[in-house]
Design a protein around this motif. Structure first.
Motif, PDB file in Angstrom:
ATOM      1  N   ASN A 197       4.708   8.263   2.596  1.00 44.83           N
ATOM      2  CA  ASN A 197       3.994   6.911   2.611  1.00 44.83           C
ATOM      3  C   ASN A 197       2.631   6.919   3.497  1.00 44.83           C
ATOM      4  N   GLU A 199      -0.442   6.193   1.245  1.00 44.45           N
ATOM      5  CA  GLU A 199      -1.280   5.762   0.074  1.00 44.45           C
ATOM      6  C   GLU A 199      -2.792   5.639   0.654  1.00 44.45           C
ATOM      7  N   THR A 202      -5.035   8.832   1.270  1.00 48.34           N
ATOM      8  CA  THR A 202      -5.230   9.564  -0.015  1.00 48.34           C
ATOM      9  C   THR A 202      -6.580   9.950  -0.201  1.00 48.34           C
ATOM     10  N   VAL A 205      -8.298   6.652  -2.088  1.00 47.24           N
ATOM     11  CA  VAL A 205      -8.369   5.531  -1.572  1.00 47.24           C
ATOM     12  C   VAL A 205      -9.180   5.456  -0.053  1.00 47.24           C
ATOM     13  N   SER A 273      -0.970   4.743   7.845  1.00 46.23           N
ATOM     14  CA  SER A 273       0.124   5.172   7.116  1.00 46.23           C
ATOM     15  C   SER A 273       1.221   4.140   6.789  1.00 46.23           C
ATOM     16  N   SER A 276      -1.859  -1.354   4.455  1.00 45.11           N
ATOM     17  CA  SER A 276      -3.112  -1.322   3.892  1.00 45.11           C
ATOM     18  C   SER A 276      -4.412  -2.030   4.508  1.00 45.11           C
TER      19      SER A 276
END
Length: 504
Positions: A197, A199, A202, A205, A273, A276
């Motif tokens: 988890n 995203e 990454t 992003v 983590s 968002s």
């Protein structure tokens, strides 16, 4: 001018002089730095840093560089701390180097707005997180947050008035507690990353942004981060109470600043983590949102942990800011009563009461979060003037023996960053930064009327003498006898003798 006589109790005279106790060892020195840095900032500033930096990657870079800048500044302060071994930090050094007016302006802005506002912000954060479980569906009532904040300030002021040892022990315990709380956040974040988890972290992003942040907005992001790092110089306020400061002062800095930078960066990685960018920006309590998402029925741990962290932060700020008042009064820049300590407890009770009262006034005025940029601007202005003083002091007294002497690039790099940050901050937020400058400059007439003007009317002099005498008797305080500073080498020697290991 003769100082007021010490008070009497029945037929027994209290001692004419008492000495500040050296009770701050290396561990307590580290916890003072860590405890003052880690307060409410790490739970308030992530939102502002992300908002102004524009992306997760840049935000993490700002947090890391913020720690690096604090490390550069702390190294400069380590040299000043052993070259000018006085309590009072920036104020003591600037007064020694540039004279009374510049030192008084730093003292004036710190006592009037900088530290009372910071204390009020931390106290409000404490009360907000304590009351959050009681009012889960809405913001806590205005009156409830103020009453709880004031109660916390009064309690910790009483502790600091009673015992230096008790205050430092509270600092030790709550510093460990807040590190454990942040360690919990980091551990949960690591588990999230190992579970895939991540995203928001990454490569596709992490640096993605809808708009490229301007240099001015980046400066504001650094100001928000600087609020979270504020307090890195607070050990210099209590130099005279540190055991063997020439060894323990730099050691505490070398241990504390990298540790806090690592903890801050990993804490933000943990936030990202599980949340968002939009979730973090929409949250008014980042740690609570984090706990609600990941800890489930144990989510109450987060507000409790933040409350413990901020409680220790309030204690640390009271402990060190009162020493600033004490130092200023000892130099004649504040009323003499503030330079006195209790005859048996050896604590600066009048200075502590002034710090507590100023913070209580800020609490009653209203919301203080809008003053964070102003406070950060004043703080950075003070830091820059102090570091510039280091360079001037080397030119002014080149033969002064300096047990610690940092490389010339350290203050130069710090001042280059400082100048860019303040210039772009003024460009981006001229009103907020202008208010900070205005507050500082109001000290100019106060200095010339209250300090520089010696031929005051007798009624004014008599009033202050009477007030000092009354306060002295009420608080049972006297002027301290300061221990002479032991200098291992003649003060005007540039280098130690040839046989010294420093020359090998």
């Amino acid at each position: 001018m003769d100082r007021p006589s010490p008070p009497r109790e029945d037929d027994n005279r209290v001692p004419d002089r008492v000495t500040l106790k050296k009770e701050i060892g290396l561990l307590s020195a580290c916890t003072i730095i860590i405890g003052n840095i880690i307060g409410s900032g790490i739970f308030i500033s992530p939102k502002g840093v992300l908002e102004h930096s524009g992306s997760v990657g840049v935000a993490l870079l700002v947090w890391t560089l913020g720690g690096g800048v604090a490390a550069l500044g702390s190294l400069c302060y380590a040299e000043l701390g052993v070259a000018i071994p006085k309590s009072g930090g920036d104020y003591a050094y600037v007064s020694e180097i540039f004279g009374g007016l510049v030192g008084f302006l730093l003292l004036w802005s710190a006592v009037l707005i900088m530290y009372p506002t910071t204390l009020a912000v931390i106290a409000l954060t404490f009360s907000g997180y304590v009351l959050q479980p009681v009012f889960p569906e809405c913001a806590p009532p205005y009156a409830a947050t103020r009453v709880l904040s004031a109660t916390c300030l009064l309690l910790l002021t009483w502790v600091n008035c009673c015992s230096v040892r008790m205050a430092t022990r509270i600092q030790d315990v709550f510093t460990v507690g807040k590190l454990l709380a942040l360690g919990l956040i980091i551990a949960v974040g690591v588990v999230q990353i190992f579970n895939g988890n991540f995203e928001a972290l990454t490569p596709q992003v992490v640096f993605s942004t809808e708009r490229t942040p301007s240099v001015g907005r980046m400066a504001l992001a650094f100001l928000h981060a600087s609020f979270a790092f504020s307090g890195w110089n607070f050990l210099n306020y209590v130099t005279e109470e540190v055991v063997d400061p020439r060894r323990n002062l730099p050691r505490a800095i070398y241990i504390s600043i990298p540790l806090v930078t690592l903890v801050y960066t990993l804490t933000n990685v943990a936030y990202f983590s599980s949340m968002s960018s939009d979730e973090l920006l929409s949250s008014n309590a980042v740690a609570v949102t984090f706990g609600e998402k990941l800890l489930g029925t144990f989510s109450a741990i987060m507000p409790i942990s933040v409350a413990l962290s901020t409680f220790g932060g309030i204690n640390g700020y009271l402990f060190t800011s009162s020493r600033l008042c004490f130092s200023g009064a000892r130099e004649g820049h504040l009323p003499g009563l503030l330079a006195m300590i209790h005859v048996s407890k050896c604590t600066p009770i009048p200075a502590l009461l002034v710090c507590c009262t100023a913070a209580m006034v800020i609490l009653c005025i209203g919301e203080t979060h809008n003053l964070i940029n102003c406070v950060s601007f004043i703080s950075y202005l003070s830091y820059g003037v102090t570091v510039a003083g280091l360079l001037f002091y080397r030119w002014k007294k080149p033969n002064l023996y300096r047990p610690i002497k940092v490389h010339l690039l350290v203050p130069v790099c710090y001042l280059m960053f400082w100048a860019l940050l303040l210039a772009f901050s003024l460009y981006s937020e001229p009103l907020v930064c202008g208010v900070g400058l205005l507050i500082m400059l109001t000290g100019v007439p106060v200095y010339f009327l209250g300090i520089h003007w010696k031929a005051k009317p007798k009624c004014v002099t008599r009033f202050f003498e009477t007030a000092t005498s009354v306060g002295q008797r009420l608080c049972l305080v006297v002027f301290p006898q300061l221990e002479p500073v032991e200098v291992p080498e003649p003060p005007e020697r540039t280098e130690p003798p040839a046989s010294s290991p420093l020359n090998s």
